[in-house]
Design an enzyme around this catalytic site. Sequence first.
Site, PDB file in Angstrom:
ATOM      1  N   GLU A 545       0.807  -1.103  -0.010  1.00 54.19           N
ATOM      2  CA  GLU A 545      -0.031   0.046   0.153  1.00 54.19           C
ATOM      3  C   GLU A 545       0.966   1.211  -0.033  1.00 54.19           C
ATOM      4  OE1 GLU A 545      -4.234   1.292   2.008  1.00 54.19           O
ATOM      5  OE2 GLU A 545      -3.385  -0.619   2.260  1.00 54.19           O
ATOM      6  N   TRP A 604     -12.005  12.655   4.527  1.00 58.07           N
ATOM      7  CA  TRP A 604     -10.862  12.264   3.799  1.00 58.07           C
ATOM      8  C   TRP A 604     -10.565  13.519   2.667  1.00 58.07           C
ATOM      9  CZ3 TRP A 604     -12.563   8.687   6.855  1.00 58.07           C
ATOM     10  CH2 TRP A 604     -11.784   7.399   7.200  1.00 58.07           C
ATOM     11  N   GLU A 810      -2.592  -0.022  13.588  1.00 54.54           N
ATOM     12  CA  GLU A 810      -3.814   0.654  12.522  1.00 54.54           C
ATOM     13  C   GLU A 810      -5.142   0.182  13.330  1.00 54.54           C
ATOM     14  OE1 GLU A 810      -5.387  -0.453   8.030  1.00 54.54           O
ATOM     15  OE2 GLU A 810      -4.097  -1.890   9.059  1.00 54.54           O
TER      16      GLU A 810
END
Length: 929
Positions: A545, A604, A810
């Site tokens: 990622e 976001w 996370e």
Amino acid sequence: EQYGIEYRGRKLGSGREAWWAVQVWDGKGIASEWSAPAHFMTGLLSPSDWKADWIGYDVPDPVDPMARPFEGSSWIWTASGKKDPTFTRAFTLNGVPRAATMVLTADDQFTLWVNGRQAAKSDGKTDAWRRTVRVDLKPFLRNGENELRVEAVNTEGGGAGLIGQLFVVGSDGSRTNIATDSLWKEGSTPSGVVGQYGVAPWGKFADGIVVRPSTLYRKNFSVRPGLRRAVAHVTGLGLVDLYLNGSRVTEDLFTPGWTNYKKRVYARTFDVTNRLKGGANAVGAELGDGWYSGYVGYGRQRSHYGERPRVRVQLDLEYTDGRRETVGTSGDWLASVGMTRAQDFLWGEEADGRLRRNWSTGRFFASRATLAKVDRSITTPIEPFPGVPVREYARLAPISIKKAKEGYILDFGQNLAGFAHLRSKGRAGSRVEMRFVEVLNPDGTPYTANLRSARATDAYIFAGKGIEEWEPRFTFHGFRYVHVLGLDHAPTKDEITAVAITSDTPEVGTIETSDAMLNKLAKNAWWTQKMNFIDVPTDCPQRDERLGWTGDAQAYIRTAATYSDVQAFFDKWLVALDDDQRADGQYPMVAPQIVAGDDGGPAWADAGVICPTTIYDVYGDKRLLARHYPQMKKFVEFCVKRSGEDLLPPKQTYHIFGDWLSINANTPPDVIYEAYFALSTRLLARSARILGHREDAEKYEQLYRDIRTAFNKAYVTEAGVVAGDTQTAYVLALAFDLLEPAMAKKAAARLVANIESRGWHLSTGFVGTRDLMQVLSKIGRNDVAFRLLHNTTFPSWGFEIKNGATTIWERWDGWTPERGFQDPGMNSFAHYAYGAVMGWVYATIGGIDHLTPGFGTVKIAPQIDPKLTWAKTTYDSIRGPIKTEWRKANGKLTLTVEIPPNAKAEISVPGEGFVRRVGSGTYAFVTKV
């Protein structure tokens, strides 16, 4: 002003030097001596100043049909909507095959039967489709009629499909491929074709890994007597290391940095005068794939911007007699490959020590050298690099070395991003392999599942000539442990060391307290930030990622600025964010935008507004705010157009991640949508005021009020219940001032009651955790915030530390004693979002915050945590160091404060109940506890 002062000298052209010095005056008007002169140099500012060509050397890839096993295949599924269809494919073979391999996968699961015998099945785990199954079918096939039968099932919802291809080599050497397509049947009905391989939502996840060697370039040239100055300019579509006369010009990594290479590419400039000598010299460059053409992101996708990397180097020589010469990349540069046989961010790097040559000198290159290829198709603008170079910042020796079933496991005691430095010896041709992981399985083996498709493996082949040293230049990994294979002896602690890398942002904040766990939390957040600030603010450094997720960045940016000076770092990233803003104004999920979508969604996409305003607040950078204001305005206008006439979320489905990874607390998407719509509008209105756009300010202030009214009407009851009744719902409403005072009081009570109902634990995800602690302080419940801070049971920061965390996880439940590891499809042990709590710790326990942008007026208001007896905090602001230290002893509290020159402060001493307004200096206060 003492910072942010614009250059007002003569206009500077390309490659110019400017010298400057500083003089200051104290409060009595007495001037200091002049400082020692400092200087800066400009790069190449105009396209016409680049005389060098773009060049490359395209090494042929190995020809392997299995490298892209699904090329030509289609995703198929039933048109009936069944969740468990069975597909069949009949075919005929002339003779028994010499070889037969099938590669297949299904979203979610499959079982493969060949001629009535079970041949393969998926692993039954979540996102099994990412893990393709390759099976040898030669034992199952026969001369004549054959049948493939696949029982597929989709239990998780979302995308549903089956894809595969059978590769058959006949007895006569002929080749036959049988791919999933409409010829496959469900019963007697042709299967439905969802789309060709590569279609969303899966992408090209299964292409075989094609990892290329780095390429080398060299040019010999001569320097005449009387050289006054030599300047090197280097850029690349890929990663470039520049060499002169056998030595690297800089140890900086990953030059020239990650951009949307279709819109801009950066260049670095170096003064190399002292690296040249009269007479014969040689300039060289080593080029890797990097972000340009290598694997980046999930789905095994590469070549996001181009198939092959390119490099451009220009040496400008100035002589004392005024003459100038340029040595630049062109078609007469030699090109070849060297000892780096494979290089990639996700795959890793491999070098063959037997091929080590001092190739960048004028004496030797390679036996198979050729001339570089000039590429005149590249028109991307080149700009001077505005960011912070990636550099090494620490080297760690292993704290333990243990024999494994195969090889050795080295534990470095700290999760970090970087690679290993090898200093060892081995027989010629022997190969040492190093696999990098964050944690170990319960049986002590490396936990690789959370790496997904990232191989995260480096290797070195020994030349067999005594002690050999090597470390990679074109890859990095997230790791605490290294699994070493191939050494014929147990490594010692100085044979393999960990090299930690990060963008070299200056360190500005420290905090130390009487509580060991809180100190560990501060350290863990710091390490996590370092691991993920590698040219762009990424989500994680270990798996496939490593993208610049916007939601993570906006949630953490204020804390980041407390640890480090991130002004230049975010200056660069915000350009990338604007570059990938959609034409309609929406910001993407990640920047630079690849793999993930161009619709960031609430919380976001709002990074495009939150991050520039945060940089302004911390550094007083009005120019940066002005540069991004048009894009910020464009985004808010997009939000207006996307919303209904009532300013509420659209009736149709819209993308939103929600309160990502919350704990059994589903905050309604509409609440998050509306709250962040209000926040971005409010910040835009404030920015308009700062920049002098009065009409815009009035317009967006009214829009904020209208959104606030709509929020209350749609989502807040008379009892103060915010829709969803989750901690995050109340946090957003209170943090963004969406409630009237009376209603805010009710909502605050419900927030605390919710926390209490969970045994005084939080339930917030990425969105809610960002503001949770600040809101608790805002409503006067620091007692609850301190309780959450010191919790050691799940879910909490202390729970992670109690279970061995050296970085921020996370997920709150990345590992628990009851279930072990969470879903490996998303289980990073280095994600900074939840580390945002440390910004609150600095401002609350440390008591340091700004009242005006750039800390012109400093807020000093430490809150006394009852579990602590002392706390010591420093923050090197844009105006200078700010320090607080408080201690409790013998019923008294002692507080000392330091304020830098040219700053003011408002000091609230605990227990006094009033504010002291002071100028720069050092102050001491004593009160009763």
